[in-house]
Design a protein around this motif. Structure first.
Motif, PDB file in Angstrom:
ATOM      1  N   GLN A 148       0.833  -1.199   0.000  1.00 46.17           N
ATOM      2  CA  GLN A 148       0.000   0.000   0.000  1.00 46.17           C
ATOM      3  C   GLN A 148       0.876   1.261   0.000  1.00 46.17           C
ATOM      4  O   GLN A 148       0.578   2.219  -0.709  1.00 46.17           O
ATOM      5  CB  GLN A 148      -0.933   0.005   1.199  1.00 46.17           C
ATOM      6  CG  GLN A 148      -1.906   1.166   1.183  1.00 46.17           C
ATOM      7  CD  GLN A 148      -2.889   1.121   2.349  1.00 46.17           C
ATOM      8  OE1 GLN A 148      -2.791   0.288   3.237  1.00 46.17           O
ATOM      9  NE2 GLN A 148      -3.836   2.030   2.324  1.00 46.17           N
ATOM     10  N   CYS A 149       1.958   1.240   0.763  1.00 46.29           N
ATOM     11  CA  CYS A 149       2.881   2.388   0.777  1.00 46.29           C
ATOM     12  C   CYS A 149       3.476   2.631  -0.603  1.00 46.29           C
ATOM     13  O   CYS A 149       3.517   3.766  -1.077  1.00 46.29           O
ATOM     14  CB  CYS A 149       4.006   2.166   1.788  1.00 46.29           C
ATOM     15  SG  CYS A 149       3.501   2.353   3.501  1.00 46.29           S
ATOM     16  N   PHE A 150       3.924   1.542  -1.255  1.00 45.46           N
ATOM     17  CA  PHE A 150       4.472   1.691  -2.611  1.00 45.46           C
ATOM     18  C   PHE A 150       3.415   2.259  -3.558  1.00 45.46           C
ATOM     19  O   PHE A 150       3.719   3.118  -4.391  1.00 45.46           O
ATOM     20  CB  PHE A 150       4.975   0.345  -3.150  1.00 45.46           C
ATOM     21  CG  PHE A 150       6.377  -0.002  -2.736  1.00 45.46           C
ATOM     22  CD1 PHE A 150       7.447   0.833  -3.030  1.00 45.46           C
ATOM     23  CD2 PHE A 150       6.635  -1.178  -2.069  1.00 45.46           C
ATOM     24  CE1 PHE A 150       8.739   0.503  -2.659  1.00 45.46           C
ATOM     25  CE2 PHE A 150       7.925  -1.526  -1.687  1.00 45.46           C
ATOM     26  CZ  PHE A 150       8.982  -0.681  -1.989  1.00 45.46           C
ATOM     27  N   ILE A 191       2.960   6.004  -2.789  1.00 47.97           N
ATOM     28  CA  ILE A 191       4.133   6.757  -3.257  1.00 47.97           C
ATOM     29  C   ILE A 191       4.066   6.919  -4.772  1.00 47.97           C
ATOM     30  O   ILE A 191       4.249   8.029  -5.294  1.00 47.97           O
ATOM     31  CB  ILE A 191       5.440   6.058  -2.835  1.00 47.97           C
ATOM     32  CG1 ILE A 191       5.631   6.158  -1.315  1.00 47.97           C
ATOM     33  CG2 ILE A 191       6.644   6.657  -3.560  1.00 47.97           C
ATOM     34  CD1 ILE A 191       6.720   5.252  -0.762  1.00 47.97           C
ATOM     35  N   ALA A 192       3.781   5.829  -5.486  1.00 49.64           N
ATOM     36  CA  ALA A 192       3.702   5.888  -6.947  1.00 49.64           C
ATOM     37  C   ALA A 192       2.590   6.828  -7.410  1.00 49.64           C
ATOM     38  O   ALA A 192       2.774   7.604  -8.353  1.00 49.64           O
ATOM     39  CB  ALA A 192       3.491   4.490  -7.520  1.00 49.64           C
ATOM     40  N   ALA A 193       1.446   6.768  -6.740  1.00 54.44           N
ATOM     41  CA  ALA A 193       0.321   7.636  -7.117  1.00 54.44           C
ATOM     42  C   ALA A 193       0.679   9.109  -6.925  1.00 54.44           C
ATOM     43  O   ALA A 193       0.386   9.945  -7.785  1.00 54.44           O
ATOM     44  CB  ALA A 193      -0.915   7.272  -6.301  1.00 54.44           C
ATOM     45  N   ARG A 194       1.330   9.429  -5.816  1.00 60.40           N
ATOM     46  CA  ARG A 194       1.700  10.830  -5.564  1.00 60.40           C
ATOM     47  C   ARG A 194       2.787  11.286  -6.529  1.00 60.40           C
ATOM     48  O   ARG A 194       2.746  12.417  -7.022  1.00 60.40           O
ATOM     49  CB  ARG A 194       2.151  11.019  -4.103  1.00 60.40           C
ATOM     50  CG  ARG A 194       2.444  12.455  -3.755  1.00 60.40           C
ATOM     51  CD  ARG A 194       1.217  13.335  -3.951  1.00 60.40           C
ATOM     52  NE  ARG A 194       1.538  14.718  -3.687  1.00 60.40           N
ATOM     53  CZ  ARG A 194       0.956  15.752  -4.263  1.00 60.40           C
ATOM     54  NH1 ARG A 194      -0.039  15.567  -5.104  1.00 60.40           N
ATOM     55  NH2 ARG A 194       1.321  16.973  -3.971  1.00 60.40           N
ATOM     56  N   GLU A 195       3.746  10.400  -6.821  1.00 64.14           N
ATOM     57  CA  GLU A 195       4.777  10.767  -7.800  1.00 64.14           C
ATOM     58  C   GLU A 195       4.138  11.057  -9.159  1.00 64.14           C
ATOM     59  O   GLU A 195       4.535  11.994  -9.849  1.00 64.14           O
ATOM     60  CB  GLU A 195       5.816   9.637  -7.934  1.00 64.14           C
ATOM     61  CG  GLU A 195       6.764   9.564  -6.770  1.00 64.14           C
ATOM     62  CD  GLU A 195       7.746   8.412  -6.855  1.00 64.14           C
ATOM     63  OE1 GLU A 195       8.886   8.599  -6.406  1.00 64.14           O
ATOM     64  OE2 GLU A 195       7.381   7.328  -7.362  1.00 64.14           O
ATOM     65  N   LYS A 196       3.128  10.275  -9.536  1.00 63.88           N
ATOM     66  CA  LYS A 196       2.438  10.513 -10.807  1.00 63.88           C
ATOM     67  C   LYS A 196       1.688  11.839 -10.776  1.00 63.88           C
ATOM     68  O   LYS A 196       1.716  12.591 -11.748  1.00 63.88           O
ATOM     69  CB  LYS A 196       1.488   9.366 -11.121  1.00 63.88           C
ATOM     70  CG  LYS A 196       0.790   9.549 -12.474  1.00 63.88           C
ATOM     71  CD  LYS A 196      -0.049   8.385 -12.851  1.00 63.88           C
ATOM     72  CE  LYS A 196      -0.778   8.529 -14.149  1.00 63.88           C
ATOM     73  NZ  LYS A 196      -0.844   9.795 -14.804  1.00 63.88           N
ATOM     74  N   GLU A 197       1.012  12.128  -9.663  1.00 63.82           N
ATOM     75  CA  GLU A 197       0.304  13.419  -9.543  1.00 63.82           C
ATOM     76  C   GLU A 197       1.272  14.586  -9.691  1.00 63.82           C
ATOM     77  O   GLU A 197       0.973  15.559 -10.397  1.00 63.82           O
ATOM     78  CB  GLU A 197      -0.391  13.515  -8.187  1.00 63.82           C
ATOM     79  CG  GLU A 197      -1.590  12.616  -8.019  1.00 63.82           C
ATOM     80  CD  GLU A 197      -2.137  12.615  -6.597  1.00 63.82           C
ATOM     81  OE1 GLU A 197      -3.163  11.955  -6.384  1.00 63.82           O
ATOM     82  OE2 GLU A 197      -1.556  13.257  -5.695  1.00 63.82           O
ATOM     83  N   LEU A 198       2.417  14.503  -9.047  1.00 63.31           N
ATOM     84  CA  LEU A 198       3.407  15.580  -9.131  1.00 63.31           C
ATOM     85  C   LEU A 198       3.968  15.697 -10.543  1.00 63.31           C
ATOM     86  O   LEU A 198       4.173  16.803 -11.046  1.00 63.31           O
ATOM     87  CB  LEU A 198       4.531  15.353  -8.126  1.00 63.31           C
ATOM     88  CG  LEU A 198       4.136  15.471  -6.652  1.00 63.31           C
ATOM     89  CD1 LEU A 198       5.283  15.024  -5.751  1.00 63.31           C
ATOM     90  CD2 LEU A 198       3.706  16.890  -6.314  1.00 63.31           C
ATOM     91  N   ALA A 199       4.220  14.548 -11.191  1.00 60.90           N
ATOM     92  CA  ALA A 199       4.728  14.565 -12.559  1.00 60.90           C
ATOM     93  C   ALA A 199       3.693  15.181 -13.502  1.00 60.90           C
ATOM     94  O   ALA A 199       4.041  15.990 -14.363  1.00 60.90           O
ATOM     95  CB  ALA A 199       5.101  13.152 -13.007  1.00 60.90           C
TER      96      ALA A 199
END
Length: 92
Positions: free
Chosen positions: A45-47, A50-58
């Motif tokens: 769930q943490c991964f 993290i991936a979802a937030r990195e995508k939002e920022l990108a």
């Protein structure tokens, strides 16, 4: 290349730390994993978060096609020296 924001740096550090911990404690095939099923699911769930937030920022930065970079991943492309490229009809 754009510098990473503090939040992006934190996300990268968290992803790398979790990945290192999992890699170091994963037992050989056939042996019982030291983590409980609940702990393993929490890490997954943490991964995912993290991936979802990195995508939002990108996406917000206009880098929507960008994937996370893992230093231990093989490169996506291979550099071939020009001298090793053969001419048509010859063996290189």
């Amino acid at each position: 290349m754009n510098e990473l924001s503090k939040e992006q740096q934190i996300l990268v550090a968290m992803r790398q730390t979790l990945s290192t911990i999992i890699r170091e404690i994963t037992p050989p095939p056939g042996m019982k994993h030291p983590l409980s099923e609940r702990a393993i699911e929490d890490v997954r769930q943490c991964f995912g978060l993290i991936a979802a937030r990195e995508k939002e920022l990108a996406d917000a930065d206009g880098r929507s096609g960008e994937l996370p970079y893992y230093t231990d991943s093989p490169p996506a492309a291979q550099v071939v020296p020009i001298g090793k490229i053969g001419k048509p009809g010859t063996k290189g």
